[in-house]
Design an enzyme around this catalytic site. Sequence first.
Site, PDB file in Angstrom:
ATOM      1  N   LYS A   1      28.787 -23.282 -27.441  1.00  0.00           N
ATOM      2  CA  LYS A   1      28.182 -22.419 -28.464  1.00  0.00           C
ATOM      3  C   LYS A   1      29.306 -21.624 -29.120  1.00  0.00           C
ATOM      4  O   LYS A   1      30.228 -21.152 -28.424  1.00  0.00           O
ATOM      5  CB  LYS A   1      27.177 -21.486 -27.784  1.00  0.00           C
ATOM      6  CG  LYS A   1      26.367 -20.604 -28.740  1.00  0.00           C
ATOM      7  CD  LYS A   1      25.396 -19.711 -27.960  1.00  0.00           C
ATOM      8  CE  LYS A   1      24.506 -18.870 -28.839  1.00  0.00           C
ATOM      9  NZ  LYS A   1      23.578 -18.034 -28.059  1.00  0.00           N
TER      10      LYS A   1
ATOM     11  N   SER B   1      18.752 -18.369 -29.602  1.00  0.00           N
ATOM     12  CA  SER B   1      19.809 -18.482 -30.586  1.00  0.00           C
ATOM     13  C   SER B   1      20.706 -19.695 -30.366  1.00  0.00           C
ATOM     14  O   SER B   1      21.357 -20.152 -31.300  1.00  0.00           O
ATOM     15  CB  SER B   1      20.672 -17.221 -30.557  1.00  0.00           C
ATOM     16  OG  SER B   1      21.362 -17.106 -29.325  1.00  0.00           O
TER      17      SER B   1
ATOM     18  N   SER C   1      17.783 -17.054 -25.175  1.00  0.00           N
ATOM     19  CA  SER C   1      18.544 -17.886 -26.101  1.00  0.00           C
ATOM     20  C   SER C   1      19.031 -19.215 -25.526  1.00  0.00           C
ATOM     21  O   SER C   1      19.492 -20.067 -26.280  1.00  0.00           O
ATOM     22  CB  SER C   1      19.744 -17.113 -26.641  1.00  0.00           C
ATOM     23  OG  SER C   1      19.321 -16.205 -27.611  1.00  0.00           O
TER      24      SER C   1
END
Lengths: 503, 489, 98
Positions: free
Chosen positions: B81, B156, B180
Site C-alpha cells: 500500500k 482504504s 481499512s
Amino acid sequence: MEYEAVIGLETHVQIKTRSKMFTSVAYKFAEAPNTLTDPVVWALPGVLPVLNFEAIRKTIELGLMFGCTIPEITKWDRKNYFYPDSPKNYQLSQYDQPLCLGGGVEIEMEGANGSEMGAHRVVKLTRIHLEEDVGKLTHFAHDSLVDYNRAGTPLMEIVSEPDMHSADEVFAYLNAIRNTVSFAGISDCDMEKGQMRCDVNVSLRPKGSDKLGVKVEMKNINSTSNVRNCINYEIRRQRECLESGVPIVQETRRWDAALGITQSMRNKEDAHDYRYFPDPDLLPVKITPELLDSIRADLVEMPFDRQRRYMSDFGLPYSLTSVLCHDRELCNYYEASLKAYPKNPKATANMIVNDLQRELYAKLQQQSSQEEDVFEETERKSVEHSKHLEECLLTPEKLAGLVEIIDAAVISKQMAKEVFVEMFATGKTAAEIVKQRNLAQNSDTSELEEFCRKAIEANPKAVAEFKAGNEKAINALIGPVMKASKGKANPAVLLPILKGLIK
Amino acid sequence: MSQEIYYKKLTELDEMLDKSEISAVELLKEFIGRTKQIEPQIGAFISFDESRALAQAAESDKRRASGRKLSALDGIPVGLKDVIAVRGQKLTCASKMLENYVSPYTATAALKLEDAGAVFWGRLNMDEFAMGSSCENSAFLKTKNPWDTTRIPGGSSGGSAAATAAGECVVALGSDTGGSIRQPASLCGIVGMKPTYGLVSRYGLAAFASSLDQIGPFARSVKDAAVLLGTIAGHDPKDSTSVKIDIPDYAAQLDAGALSGKTLGVAAEYFGDGVDAAVRKRVEEAIELCRSKGANIKEVSLPHTDLAIPVYYIIATAEASSNLARYDGVRYTHRSKLADDVISLYTKSRAEGFGEEVKRRIILGSYVLSSGYYDAYYLRAQKVRTLIRRDFERAFESVDAILTPTSPTPAFKFGEKTANPLAMYLSDICTINVNLAGLPGISVPCGFTPEGLPVGLQIIGKAFRESELLSIAYAYEQAAGFSDAHPNL
Amino acid sequence: MSDKPTIDINYVAKLARIELDENEKAKFSAQLEQVLDYFKKLSEVNVDGVEPSAHAHSIYNVWRDDIPTAAMPVEEALMNAPAKRDNQIVVPKVVDEA
C-alpha cells in the site's frame, strides 16, 4: 501611588544528553546547517518518537534538587501550532501531568559588600516539564532559512510562580538555577549558546494589593543582563502607563537589546489554541520508588548548602565561599586538595580562589584575546573554567603540597607566590621546585644570629625605638636579615632571635 | 488448485520455486504481464518499478539456486500500500501533497519483508492518507472491484485488496485504522487481517490515527496471510507502541481442526438493521458451519458497539489533524506557487495538496480538539473507548473469538456514498470497534450475494493471540472452501 | 450538546491552516454539523469515573538509552525540499518570532 512588580519566569534549559529527546541523532552547537538530523527530526511520513531516558532522569534529578514532588505518572502531549522551525507542526511537551510539581529555588540577593552574605529566600516553582527544542530560523531581506539541527533537543521548562518582585530577584533566581543545573551536570546553561533562555511575565499592582495586574510577556531573552534591563524597562513602562491612565494590554512584547526597549509584537491573528492532547506515539512513564531512590542516591549537594557547609565546617569566610561555590569544578578541586592535606582548609581555599583563579583567568584571557569575543564574562567564565581546570598541570594534590610546606615553614608566603606560578606553568611539585632552586627557609639559628647581630649594629635608631616600646620598629631589622639570607630566613625563627639579642 | 500461475497461493509458489519449476524472475514477469493486461480494468497500482523488482527477483534466484533461501517469501512478488515507506521509492499516500516525495528510509515492516527475500511489486492505490472506505478518495486513480468493476473495492486499502484478488500480486500489505484491511478484503473476496495493535511496527507507516493504525496482510488464503504476518510481526525499538513478545510460526501452527471445542461469540449488536440481508444470511451460514465443525456458539453482548462510530471519528480525526500538520509546504511536500507569506504558504499548499475528505477530517479533528470542545468530544470519546475495551474484555472471558460480518453491505457502486460522509462513516460499523479495543481481526470469504459479490466473515480474537485466531480462520476456510474462487477477468 | 451543534468553519480552517473557498465552507459546515449531530449519542452514556484511553493497551516506560547514532546526510535530508539554499529550507520571510 506606589506599585509593586510581580514577575514570573519560564526558563528553558537545554539538557546535556548525547542524543536528542525523541530520536538518537546527536546535537552540538554551531554545526553546519542540517547536518544533525534524521528522518524523525524532519518529521518525514511514518517516523515515530522514542523517549531518551537520560533526559527524563536529569529532569527528575533537578526536580528533586528543587524539592519538587515527582508524580507517579507522567505523560507526553502534543502542543499543536504551525511554525516553520517546528517540523511536525506540533511540539512534544507535557501538558497536565509534568515530571515535577511545586518545589522552590533558593536565591541569594546581593549583600552590602562582597564579604557579606546577602539575604536568602525561596522562589516558588509551579512545575518543571520536559519537551523538545525547535529548529533555528535565520532572517534575510526577502526570505528566511531554516536549520533543523537544534530541533528535537531535550529542553526542560522550569516554570516559577509569579513570586518575584524586582529585576535583582530575577537575576538572583537565574543565577541560582544556573548554579544548580551546572553543578548537577544537567546543562552548561550558556545563554549565548541558547542553552538557557527565558520568557518573563511582568505585571504591576498597587503595593499591598493581592490581585494580579495585567500580565505582559517577554519571550526568549538570551542573557542575564538583558533579562535585568528588560524587566527594569518594562516595570518603568507599565508604571508610566498606570500613572498616566493608559491601560496595559495583555500581550507579548519583544526586547530590543540594541534600543534597550520592549516593543509590542504584531498581534497574532488568532489567539493560541494549542489543542493539546496526549501523544498516541509515546507511552506514559511510571516513576517507581526504586527509580526515585536511585536518582536520589546520585544527587549532588545544592550549591548554597555546600557554601554553608564550607563556612561552618572549614571556617571559610563568605567571600571565599561565594567564589568557590559557584563552580562545581572549583569545589571538586578544593575538596580534592583538602583530602590530600586537610589541616588548613582556609589557606587552601585562599590559594585556589586567589592564586589559582588568577592564573587560570590570565591563561583564559591570553587564549580568548585571539578570538572575536562576544561572551558575557560571568557566563563564559564558569563554562571555560572547567575545561581549564581539567587541563591544569597543577593538580589539587600538588596545590595541597604547597600549602603543607608553607604551614611547615619550609618556605615563606612570599616565596610561595613564586613557587605557585612555576607549579602552574610546569606541573612540578612544590618540593621539586624548592629543592631545585634551593628555596628552603633558613632556620639555622647560629647563621641567623650572625645576620641579626649585623642588622642590629647597622640600625641603632630602630633598635632604640623598639626599646622605647615601638614594636613595629623591629620590622626595619627584618628586611636586612632577609636580604642577607637571600630571602630564606624563616620569620618564625628570626623574630625571637632579634628580640633576644636586643634585650 | 488454480491453473493460472497468478492465482496460485504463496505456499504453492514457494514449492514451485523450490523445485525450480519456475524462477523468481519468470514468476515476476508473469505478474508484470498480468498487471499490464488487467490494470486498465482494475487500476490497483499507483506506481511500479519493474527494473528494481526484476533485480530483486534475480537475487532471489541466486539465493534459491545456492540453497540460501531466506524464507517462504523469497522471490515472491508482494504489493505495498502506498503508505508504507521504502527507501528510494515514491511514497504518495495517494495524495497530491506527496506526489513527488521519495522516501529516504524504509519502514520496519518493509525491511523485514526485504530481509525475507520478498520482491516489491508495485505500490498500491488507497484512499488519500488512508481516509475512506471506498478507495474513491485517491488523488490519482479509481480502483475497481475485480468482481464487478462498476463497484468500489472498499477502502482504504482498496488497491491492495483488488490487486491481490485480481492476481496482480501474490500477497500485499495494507494498513487498517478502522477496517481499512478487513473491509476491502471482504468486498474483494480475499483474506485480510488487522493484527493486535502493537504486534507490527508502525515505523515507516505514514500515520493516519496513531493509536489505531496497524499494518497487516492481504492474501488469497489464511495460510498465506499467516506467512506474511509472521514475517512482519515483532518488536521494533523505533516504535514505542510495538510490544515485546515472541512471534510463533503462525503458518506452522495452523490447525484445520481448531473449531472443535472452541467457544465462538455472536453479538446481536453486529446484526442490526443496517446489515444487508444477503450479508446476514452468508454470515449466519458461516456461524452454522462453525457449529457443525464442533464450535460452541454463544451469545455475547457488546453494549457500546453503536457508540463506536462517534468515538472512532472523534479520536481518528483528532489524531489525524495533528499527524497531517507536517504536510505543510515547507520541507518535502507540495508547495503552493501562490504563497506570499508563511501563513499563505501553509493554507494554500494544504488547500491545493489535500483532497476533500482529508480536509473534512482535518477540520473535524481540529474542531473536536479546539478550546471549549475538548472535554465534550475528545475526552469523552476516550472514556467511551475505555468502555468499548471493557465490553470486549468481558466478552472474551467466556469466548475464544467473536464472529461478525466484516462489512454490513457488499461492495457498493461508485459515487453511491460520496455525497454523504456520514453514510460512508456508518459503513465502518463492524470493524472500528476492533481498532478501538486494539484487538486482532481477520476477514475470511464466506460466500457471495445473489449478484455474485463477495461477503466476508470477520473473526475477532484476543489481544496477541494471533495464532489461535488464524487457526480458527483457517479451520473455517478449509470447511467453507471459498479460497479458490476468483473473479472472472 | 443538547442544541444542534454548529461549527465556526472560519476559525477551525484557520487553526488547521487550510484555505477553504466559500463553497467548501458551506458544504463542510453542513456535513460536519450533521456528523456532530450524530455524535450527540456520546453524551447519552454515563462516563463518570471512567479513565480515558489514550492508547490501545496500558503499557508504561518504553524508552531508549542515550546512545547517539549517525546523522542523515544533508543531501538526503533535503532531497525532497521544495526550496533550499545553503543547505537550508527557504520559506517566505517570517515576520514574528514567537
